[in-house]
Design a protein around this motif. Structure first.
Motif, PDB file in Angstrom:
ATOM      1  N   VAL A 195       0.471   7.638 -36.864  1.00  0.00           N
ATOM      2  CA  VAL A 195       1.070   6.326 -37.101  1.00  0.00           C
ATOM      3  C   VAL A 195       1.304   6.119 -38.589  1.00  0.00           C
ATOM      4  O   VAL A 195       2.373   5.675 -39.021  1.00  0.00           O
ATOM      5  N   TYR A 196       0.327   6.513 -39.350  1.00  0.00           N
ATOM      6  CA  TYR A 196       0.415   6.356 -40.802  1.00  0.00           C
ATOM      7  C   TYR A 196       1.600   7.150 -41.368  1.00  0.00           C
ATOM      8  O   TYR A 196       2.374   6.655 -42.186  1.00  0.00           O
ATOM      9  N   ALA A 197       1.731   8.388 -40.880  1.00  0.00           N
ATOM     10  CA  ALA A 197       2.821   9.234 -41.373  1.00  0.00           C
ATOM     11  C   ALA A 197       4.173   8.677 -40.937  1.00  0.00           C
ATOM     12  O   ALA A 197       5.121   8.647 -41.723  1.00  0.00           O
ATOM     13  N   VAL A 198       4.264   8.231 -39.698  1.00  0.00           N
ATOM     14  CA  VAL A 198       5.547   7.760 -39.186  1.00  0.00           C
ATOM     15  C   VAL A 198       5.961   6.473 -39.888  1.00  0.00           C
ATOM     16  O   VAL A 198       7.144   6.223 -40.096  1.00  0.00           O
ATOM     17  N   HIS A 199       4.999   5.675 -40.282  1.00  0.00           N
ATOM     18  CA  HIS A 199       5.298   4.469 -41.043  1.00  0.00           C
ATOM     19  C   HIS A 199       6.061   4.807 -42.315  1.00  0.00           C
ATOM     20  O   HIS A 199       6.852   4.015 -42.810  1.00  0.00           O
ATOM     21  N   GLY A 200       5.817   5.972 -42.851  1.00  0.00           N
ATOM     22  CA  GLY A 200       6.489   6.375 -44.078  1.00  0.00           C
ATOM     23  C   GLY A 200       7.944   6.744 -43.866  1.00  0.00           C
ATOM     24  O   GLY A 200       8.649   7.003 -44.834  1.00  0.00           O
ATOM     25  N   GLY A 201       8.362   6.865 -42.619  1.00  0.00           N
ATOM     26  CA  GLY A 201       9.758   7.185 -42.358  1.00  0.00           C
ATOM     27  C   GLY A 201      10.002   8.676 -42.233  1.00  0.00           C
ATOM     28  O   GLY A 201       9.104   9.496 -42.431  1.00  0.00           O
ATOM     29  N   ILE A 202      11.253   8.995 -41.943  1.00  0.00           N
ATOM     30  CA  ILE A 202      11.603  10.375 -41.610  1.00  0.00           C
ATOM     31  C   ILE A 202      11.357  11.330 -42.768  1.00  0.00           C
ATOM     32  O   ILE A 202      10.945  12.471 -42.560  1.00  0.00           O
ATOM     33  N   ARG A 203      11.551  10.860 -43.973  1.00  0.00           N
ATOM     34  CA  ARG A 203      11.384  11.777 -45.106  1.00  0.00           C
ATOM     35  C   ARG A 203       9.925  12.197 -45.279  1.00  0.00           C
ATOM     36  O   ARG A 203       9.635  13.333 -45.660  1.00  0.00           O
ATOM     37  N   VAL A 204       9.029  11.290 -45.010  1.00  0.00           N
ATOM     38  CA  VAL A 204       7.606  11.648 -45.064  1.00  0.00           C
ATOM     39  C   VAL A 204       7.289  12.670 -43.983  1.00  0.00           C
ATOM     40  O   VAL A 204       6.561  13.646 -44.212  1.00  0.00           O
ATOM     41  N   ILE A 205       7.886  12.478 -42.804  1.00  0.00           N
ATOM     42  CA  ILE A 205       7.625  13.412 -41.706  1.00  0.00           C
ATOM     43  C   ILE A 205       8.152  14.801 -42.051  1.00  0.00           C
ATOM     44  O   ILE A 205       7.510  15.815 -41.760  1.00  0.00           O
ATOM     45  N   VAL A 206       9.315  14.835 -42.672  1.00  0.00           N
ATOM     46  CA  VAL A 206       9.855  16.129 -43.106  1.00  0.00           C
ATOM     47  C   VAL A 206       8.883  16.784 -44.083  1.00  0.00           C
ATOM     48  O   VAL A 206       8.607  17.986 -43.993  1.00  0.00           O
ATOM     49  N   GLY A 207       8.327  15.969 -44.970  1.00  0.00           N
ATOM     50  CA  GLY A 207       7.338  16.505 -45.907  1.00  0.00           C
ATOM     51  C   GLY A 207       6.117  17.053 -45.192  1.00  0.00           C
ATOM     52  O   GLY A 207       5.618  18.132 -45.523  1.00  0.00           O
ATOM     53  N   VAL A 208       5.674  16.312 -44.171  1.00  0.00           N
ATOM     54  CA  VAL A 208       4.504  16.764 -43.409  1.00  0.00           C
ATOM     55  C   VAL A 208       4.790  18.107 -42.753  1.00  0.00           C
ATOM     56  O   VAL A 208       3.967  19.024 -42.794  1.00  0.00           O
TER      57      VAL A 208
END
Lengths: 385, 373
Positions: free
Chosen positions: B137-150
């Motif tokens: 949830v925390y990561a998804v809150h950051g938006g797609i760019r954060v997920i790409v980073g993950v």
């Protein structure tokens, strides 16, 4: 996301991690008894006796190991009962060696091995062994004078011999692999008590999970040659002296008395390569081609090794002798219906269609014929001629 | 609802990052059990079945990208509305959302189970599930760019595990793979189907496509990502087959972890503990991407914020975790999702892209017809 929310989320996450990690079971080293070796005996019908060697971490205690023997029906109950007899919690993560009594091994040990396999705390590299007598006698020997605990001793004993290539790796993994393979049978080392010390006296050959035969001395060398690539191991062979008449050097002046009636040669295997090939599918004929590069270490009589022809002669004679011995060994395996080399795997690999079951292979195995070819090369003969 | 989605420039990511997205979303909890599952059907030719499954995936990816290229910048939710109309389209989208949520659920539940069996037998399911969900949830809150980073971090951080897999090769028995191609077509196809749970995830390209900056290069990078997955899976399956005996592989539940038990480092006797812990890094992008894609539906279909969607899905998934208590129940659910995944990720996109093609083709013909008359 706003900065404040980010910090809020972070702090929530952080506190969760801190709080929840406290819920995990604590394991303090001082409060644990590490079992390093376990032995199983067949006590009576339906009953096994388990002995465990425990390594303790207590700075005040003089004797660091403790031995507990109890009886039960399953190995996990054994552990529970053993736990009742000690002040420390028994854990098996450091288990190094498991000993099965011969009596038990002859009846079959797969259920006990399965219990080890099922337990995620037990490693895959635990050594399994069989003992001639009772496992408890080995484990109880010389309790007071032990400097290091038995589990570590046995572990080093086996490890050292595996590394110098005297033994086939007897780990839990290897046993399982061989047991589960349709065309291969397990092999485990046999432990024995000798002068108050534990020694390796041979290997037990298994048919499925039952020990049915035993190999000793020289034959282990051949078993090792047959089963994998092999880089060391010395081997002694006796010959009639008449065979070597031409080669024996004339000792001018020096008197030379023969100690033995036979002539003995000691050969050191430098590297060997074995290829087992199915040459005739119908008649189940296998070609066992072995290439050995060896070194002549010792001869009980002075041989003239300067001439290349003589070396060639020795190579041939030794090769022939090995062929004979290996053939004898293979027939011995067949007679006992064990397949420690994995000839079945070779057969299954070249047979299209339905996979053979273990039983089907065993029926076929007794009709297998072998052509053994040994190509022996003596590459070195020491520092003198 | 608009068919095409035009995110702000600052939300877009480069096309080459699709390599990491596709690879990280494919590799997840499935691969730990993959060799055994495929082996049950395709026997010792399982590695060939896995390879073919990878090839099949690459074909399906081609279909998907071709379909996406018919639009300017659409995702699956938009395409559904465009092709099937408002009601039916949204219904299908809703179905897909449930599938994505179920995937999310299965991933963290399976991982929790692995941790319980291998490291902490007394750990209650909800604790680990709670942490994993919160992290996602925390990561998804950051938006797609954060997920790409993950996903980038996940792939780079766990790449070395492939090297460790070569250690079991020392104990391998290569007779196991012979005779090659011994199983019949039927079992081979079944083996390919069984690979679906591990290899699926690539369907998420239908959701992230609007966020790719250079859209004309999508196909290339998606294929590279899938190629890498195919290679890894084939290798893992191959090593498992030569490492385990026939009956042995049939018995183990997670062959990859069991295989890593043999690895021993001087100061670390039990490597699998590290592997299991590191696996969290492998599944994290899976969790994030599935959660992101399904919560995206909230903003696309019912015009609510995506954030609300994230929390609703998280709470539903967390609640559902209490209903599963034993291994056999988890098995049933996983099998169900694997089957659903086979239809949702393998069959459905192909059917949909053919429909889209036909529709566009008909429209073009009509237009030219109108022009000519």
């Amino acid at each position: 996301m706003s900065n404040r929310l980010k910090w809020k989320m972070l702090s929530v996450l952080f506190s969760c991690v801190m709080l929840i990690s406290g819920c995990v079971e604590k394991k303090q080293l001082e409060k644990l008894g590490l079992s390093t070796a376990v032995g199983y005996d067949l006590e009576k019908e339906n009953h096994i006796r388990g002995t465990v060697v425990i390594h303790k971490f207590d700075p005040l205690a003089k004797n660091l190991t403790e031995i507990i023997t109890v009886e039960a029906n399953t190995s996990k109950t054994l552990r529970q009962k053993q736990n009742l007899e000690t002040d420390q919690k028994l854990v098996s993560g450091q288990l190094r060696c498991v000993i099965y009594s011969k009596e038990l091994a002859e009846r079959g040990i797969v259920q006990l091995v399965d219990a080890l396999d099922r337990d995620p705390t037990i490693g895959n590299t635990v050594y399994l062994t069989v003992t001639d007598g009772k496992a408890s006698t080995i484990m109880n020997m010389d309790k007071e004078n032990q400097k290091i605990d038995l589990g570590t001793y046995l572990y080093n004993l086996i490890k050292q011999n595996v590394e110098s290539e005297q033994l086939i790796l007897p780990t839990l993994f290897e046993f399982n692999h061989r047991y589960n393979d349709h065309g291969k049978d397990p092999v485990l080392p046999i432990l024995k008590l000798k002068n108050g010390n534990v020694i390796l006296s041979g290997v037990a050959l298994f048919q499925d999970d039952r020990a049915v035969a035993e190999l000793k001395g020289d034959n282990i060398f051949y078993l090792k040659i047959l089963s994998d690539k092999f880089k060391s191991g010395t081997h002694e062979m006796g010959f009639d002296r008449s065979k070597f008449k031409k080669l024996i050097m004339n000792q001018e002046g020096n008197a030379f008395r023969t100690v033995y009636k036979k002539l003995y040669l000691n050969i050191d295997n430098i590297r060997s390569h074995t290829k087992i090939k199915l040459v005739d599918k119908k008649n189940l004929r296998f070609k066992v081609a072995i290439k050995i590069q060896s070194r002549l270490l010792e001869a009980t009589e002075p041989l003239d090794l300067a001439k290349p022809a003589n070396i060639e002669y020795i190579e041939k004679v030794v090769g022939k002798e090995m062929e004979k011995e290996i053939k004898k060994l293979l027939i011995y395996f067949q007679k006992n219906k064990v397949d420690p080399i994995g000839i079945g795997n070779e057969y299954i690999a070249h047979n299209r269609g339905k996979m053979l079951t273990k039983k089907e292979w065993r029926d076929k195995y007794k009709d297998v014929k072998f052509d053994v070819h040994v190509q022996n090369t003596i590459v070195k003969s020491g520092v003198i001629d | 609802m608009k068919v095409n989605l035009h995110p702000k420039e600052s939300l877009l990511f480069n096309a080459f990052q699709l390599i990491f997205i596709i690879h990280s979303v494919q590799v997840g909890v499935g691969v730990v059990g993959l060799p055994k599952i495929v082996f049950l059907e395709a026997k010792h030719d399982a590695w060939i079945a896995v390879f073919f499954a990878g090839v099949l995936t690459s074909v399906i990816l081609w279909f998907i990208i071709m379909m996406l290229r018919q639009y300017d910048s659409a995702d699956l939710y938009g395409i559904h509305v465009d092709v099937f109309g408002k009601w039916l389209g949204n219904l299908l989208s809703f179905g897909y959302m449930i599938y994505l949520t179920a995937c999310f659920f299965v991933i963290f539940m399976n991982y929790t189970e692995i941790v319980q069996v291998w490291i902490f037998p007394n750990l209650p399911t909800w604790q680990l599930a709670f942490i994993l969900i919160l992290l996602a949830v925390y990561a998804v809150h950051g938006g797609i760019r954060v997920i790409v980073g993950v996903s980038f971090l996940s792939v780079m951080g766990t790449l070395w595990i492939i090297l460790v897999l070569f250690v079991p090769l020392r104990y391998a028995d290569f007779t196991h793979i012979f005779p090659i191609m011994n199983v019949d077509i039927k079992h081979m196809l079944k083996g390919i189907q069984r690979t679906s749970l591990s290899i699926m995830g690539f369907e998420l390209i239908m959701f992230v496509y609007p966020f790719v900056k250079e859209k004309h290069r999508t196909l290339l990078y998606v294929q590279i990502g899938n190629l890498f997955t195919t290679f890894t899976y084939t290798l893992v399956t191959f090593i498992s087959i030569v490492f385990f005996a026939e009956d042995g592989l049939r018995k183990v539940i997670w062959p990859v972890i069991s295989m890593l038990k043999i690895v021993r480092l001087p100061n670390l006797e039990r490597f699998e503990f590290i592997a299991v812990s590191f696996w969290m890094l492998v599944i994290l992008p899976n969790l994030c991407l599935y959660l992101w894609a399904s919560s995206k539906g909230f903003s696309r279909i019912i015009k609510r914020t995506q954030k609300m969607g994230i929390w609703i899905i998280a709470i539903v998934a967390f609640g559902a975790s209490f209903f599963i208590k034993a291994r056999y129940q988890m098995n049933i659910v996983t099998d169900l999702i694997a089957k659903a995944g086979f239809y949702a990720a393998f069959c459905y996109p192909v059917v949909l892209s053919i429909i889209v093609y036909l529709k566009k083709w008909l429209l073009r013909r009509k237009k030219s017809h109108v022009k000519s008359t």
